[in-house]
Design an enzyme around this catalytic site. Sequence first.
Site, PDB file in Angstrom:
ATOM      1  N   ASN A  39      21.156  76.471 -32.808  1.00  0.00           N
ATOM      2  CA  ASN A  39      21.858  75.244 -32.432  1.00  0.00           C
ATOM      3  C   ASN A  39      21.725  74.275 -33.599  1.00  0.00           C
ATOM      4  O   ASN A  39      20.667  73.672 -33.801  1.00  0.00           O
ATOM      5  CB  ASN A  39      21.263  74.653 -31.161  1.00  0.00           C
ATOM      6  CG  ASN A  39      21.985  73.391 -30.707  1.00  0.00           C
ATOM      7  OD1 ASN A  39      22.943  72.942 -31.343  1.00  0.00           O
ATOM      8  ND2 ASN A  39      21.530  72.804 -29.618  1.00  0.00           N
ATOM      9  N   ARG A  86      25.329  78.046 -30.630  1.00  0.00           N
ATOM     10  CA  ARG A  86      25.857  77.050 -29.697  1.00  0.00           C
ATOM     11  C   ARG A  86      26.832  76.162 -30.469  1.00  0.00           C
ATOM     12  O   ARG A  86      26.470  75.539 -31.467  1.00  0.00           O
ATOM     13  CB  ARG A  86      24.741  76.196 -29.120  1.00  0.00           C
ATOM     14  CG  ARG A  86      25.257  75.156 -28.129  1.00  0.00           C
ATOM     15  CD  ARG A  86      24.560  73.835 -28.281  1.00  0.00           C
ATOM     16  NE  ARG A  86      25.095  72.831 -27.366  1.00  0.00           N
ATOM     17  CZ  ARG A  86      24.873  71.540 -27.485  1.00  0.00           C
ATOM     18  NH1 ARG A  86      24.135  71.089 -28.473  1.00  0.00           N
ATOM     19  NH2 ARG A  86      25.403  70.689 -26.629  1.00  0.00           N
ATOM     20  N   HIS A 130      28.526  70.713 -21.546  1.00  0.00           N
ATOM     21  CA  HIS A 130      27.432  71.376 -20.816  1.00  0.00           C
ATOM     22  C   HIS A 130      27.909  72.657 -20.125  1.00  0.00           C
ATOM     23  O   HIS A 130      27.292  73.130 -19.182  1.00  0.00           O
ATOM     24  CB  HIS A 130      26.815  70.445 -19.746  1.00  0.00           C
ATOM     25  CG  HIS A 130      26.156  69.226 -20.297  1.00  0.00           C
ATOM     26  ND1 HIS A 130      26.208  68.013 -19.645  1.00  0.00           N
ATOM     27  CD2 HIS A 130      25.428  69.022 -21.416  1.00  0.00           C
ATOM     28  CE1 HIS A 130      25.554  67.103 -20.353  1.00  0.00           C
ATOM     29  NE2 HIS A 130      25.061  67.698 -21.431  1.00  0.00           N
ATOM     30  N   LEU A 152      21.620  67.122 -14.966  1.00  0.00           N
ATOM     31  CA  LEU A 152      21.141  65.765 -15.188  1.00  0.00           C
ATOM     32  C   LEU A 152      20.019  65.752 -16.219  1.00  0.00           C
ATOM     33  O   LEU A 152      18.903  66.196 -15.954  1.00  0.00           O
ATOM     34  CB  LEU A 152      20.643  65.161 -13.870  1.00  0.00           C
ATOM     35  CG  LEU A 152      21.627  65.196 -12.695  1.00  0.00           C
ATOM     36  CD1 LEU A 152      20.985  64.613 -11.440  1.00  0.00           C
ATOM     37  CD2 LEU A 152      22.914  64.448 -13.037  1.00  0.00           C
ATOM     38  N   ASN A 198      19.218  63.549 -20.340  1.00  0.00           N
ATOM     39  CA  ASN A 198      19.574  62.324 -21.058  1.00  0.00           C
ATOM     40  C   ASN A 198      21.088  62.212 -21.180  1.00  0.00           C
ATOM     41  O   ASN A 198      21.672  61.141 -21.094  1.00  0.00           O
ATOM     42  CB  ASN A 198      18.921  62.307 -22.441  1.00  0.00           C
ATOM     43  CG  ASN A 198      19.020  60.946 -23.097  1.00  0.00           C
ATOM     44  OD1 ASN A 198      18.639  59.933 -22.526  1.00  0.00           O
ATOM     45  ND2 ASN A 198      19.565  60.910 -24.307  1.00  0.00           N
ATOM     46  N   ARG A 245      24.276  56.521 -22.713  1.00  0.00           N
ATOM     47  CA  ARG A 245      25.738  56.467 -22.650  1.00  0.00           C
ATOM     48  C   ARG A 245      26.190  55.705 -21.412  1.00  0.00           C
ATOM     49  O   ARG A 245      25.584  55.803 -20.351  1.00  0.00           O
ATOM     50  CB  ARG A 245      26.331  57.882 -22.623  1.00  0.00           C
ATOM     51  CG  ARG A 245      26.060  58.688 -23.878  1.00  0.00           C
ATOM     52  CD  ARG A 245      26.627  60.086 -23.738  1.00  0.00           C
ATOM     53  NE  ARG A 245      26.194  60.936 -24.843  1.00  0.00           N
ATOM     54  CZ  ARG A 245      25.983  62.241 -24.743  1.00  0.00           C
ATOM     55  NH1 ARG A 245      26.152  62.849 -23.578  1.00  0.00           N
ATOM     56  NH2 ARG A 245      25.606  62.950 -25.787  1.00  0.00           N
ATOM     57  N   MET A 285      13.768  58.733 -17.981  1.00  0.00           N
ATOM     58  CA  MET A 285      13.817  58.613 -16.522  1.00  0.00           C
ATOM     59  C   MET A 285      12.439  58.429 -15.917  1.00  0.00           C
ATOM     60  O   MET A 285      12.257  57.660 -14.963  1.00  0.00           O
ATOM     61  CB  MET A 285      14.501  59.854 -15.927  1.00  0.00           C
ATOM     62  CG  MET A 285      14.576  59.868 -14.407  1.00  0.00           C
ATOM     63  SD  MET A 285      15.485  58.472 -13.678  1.00  0.00           S
ATOM     64  CE  MET A 285      17.185  58.970 -14.035  1.00  0.00           C
ATOM     65  N   ARG A 286      11.428  59.116 -16.448  1.00  0.00           N
ATOM     66  CA  ARG A 286      10.075  58.993 -15.905  1.00  0.00           C
ATOM     67  C   ARG A 286       9.573  57.564 -16.012  1.00  0.00           C
ATOM     68  O   ARG A 286       8.991  57.015 -15.061  1.00  0.00           O
ATOM     69  CB  ARG A 286       9.126  59.949 -16.631  1.00  0.00           C
ATOM     70  CG  ARG A 286       9.434  61.423 -16.397  1.00  0.00           C
ATOM     71  CD  ARG A 286       8.766  62.301 -17.413  1.00  0.00           C
ATOM     72  NE  ARG A 286       9.280  62.033 -18.765  1.00  0.00           N
ATOM     73  CZ  ARG A 286       8.972  62.752 -19.842  1.00  0.00           C
ATOM     74  NH1 ARG A 286       8.140  63.767 -19.741  1.00  0.00           N
ATOM     75  NH2 ARG A 286       9.474  62.449 -21.024  1.00  0.00           N
ATOM     76  N   GLU A 322      19.998  77.589 -21.474  1.00  0.00           N
ATOM     77  CA  GLU A 322      21.174  77.769 -22.317  1.00  0.00           C
ATOM     78  C   GLU A 322      20.945  78.810 -23.409  1.00  0.00           C
ATOM     79  O   GLU A 322      21.858  79.563 -23.761  1.00  0.00           O
ATOM     80  CB  GLU A 322      21.581  76.425 -22.919  1.00  0.00           C
ATOM     81  CG  GLU A 322      22.122  75.463 -21.870  1.00  0.00           C
ATOM     82  CD  GLU A 322      22.383  74.071 -22.402  1.00  0.00           C
ATOM     83  OE1 GLU A 322      23.546  73.750 -22.656  1.00  0.00           O
ATOM     84  OE2 GLU A 322      21.407  73.305 -22.563  1.00  0.00           O
TER      85      GLU A 322
END
Length: 379
Positions: free
Chosen positions: A7, A71, A160, A189, A191, A221, A264-265, A365
């Site tokens: 990637n 990728r 995605h 879900l 970042n 975003r 998020m945490r 992925e």
Amino acid sequence: MLVLVINCGSSSVKYQVRDTEGATEDAQVIAKGLIENIGTKIPNHTAALELMAKDLEEPLHGKTIDAIGHRIVHGGDVFSQPVIIDESVIEKIDELSPLAPLHNPAHVQGLKAATATYPGVPQVAVFDTAFHATMPEHVFRYAVPENFYTDYGVRRYGFHGTSHDYVTGIAADFLGIERSEFNAVVAHLGNGASITAIEDGKCLDTSMGYTPLAGLVMGTRSGDIDPSVLTSVLMQDSTMTTERLDTILNKESGLLAIAGNNDMRTVVDAMEAGDERAKLALDMTSYRVAKYIGGYNVAVGGAQALIFTAGIGENSHQFRTLVTDRLGALGIKIDEEANKVRGDHARIISTEDSAIPILVVPTNEEKAIAEATVELVAA
């Protein structure tokens, strides 16, 4: 078969070597790593891949790479499935660079570097956009003048896709439903975040659009926004440039803009400690996710499952609760005890009387790219 999954970003190369005949995930992953600072400490992608090849000498123990899977973020409407890489494919990926200026040029450099580093080894391109190629025209078109589409390629592409495709297959198998008969809503879900409506095992619709900026409120975003906001800001602020506005929307918005943090945490911890900005950010984010889930449930004629995946989807039981608490009208109910149990395998986290099962399915992925590479090279 030993498959090297690559990637390439503009300044980094993430890689993983997988033995596709390994019985378990641990057995399959032979080596992995990340090379950064390309363009500064490391001159270019060719030099980066040479470093990678050297780093792989010890874990490979004399074995050779049989195939390479790349990728690729954007395949436009040219590539609807993985392809064997040749010069014409590289040229096409390069031609699509205006659709993904931060990604496709780096992918092209990586493809050329991999060819130089591993001459003669078959290479496969796996596109993030490919899974969404089944969206019908009335779904992927925007209501703008025809030449926007014909001259500039302005349409919804979705992203995605590799993850959505992989998770759909795992969930269908887990539930004992033929994939060709499986309708679901998949919430990837992280970042970066997107939701896909799955009809008969294929993509019917997805929340991201012409770029990955559309749809959900994400880490940095904005997600969906009235286009007139952008023209209004540009007209009112003479110092604002299109480049600056693009940076704001992609890197300075979302959770970061509302809560002051895009992890998020950290935002969940702040909300639980009484931070009102964090609560607002999570209310906005969970509302947007729930709204898309509800809409896509209608789009597929009634989903047979709701699936959470990716970093936040797999690991934040608090955020899953915030989302599912908004879905009572659909008869969807979460089992809070099951929801709090962490795991590295597909599992159900809904109550027995939930209208449809809620699943957590870890995405992978790299594994999906490796499997697609093997399938194409073997064929």
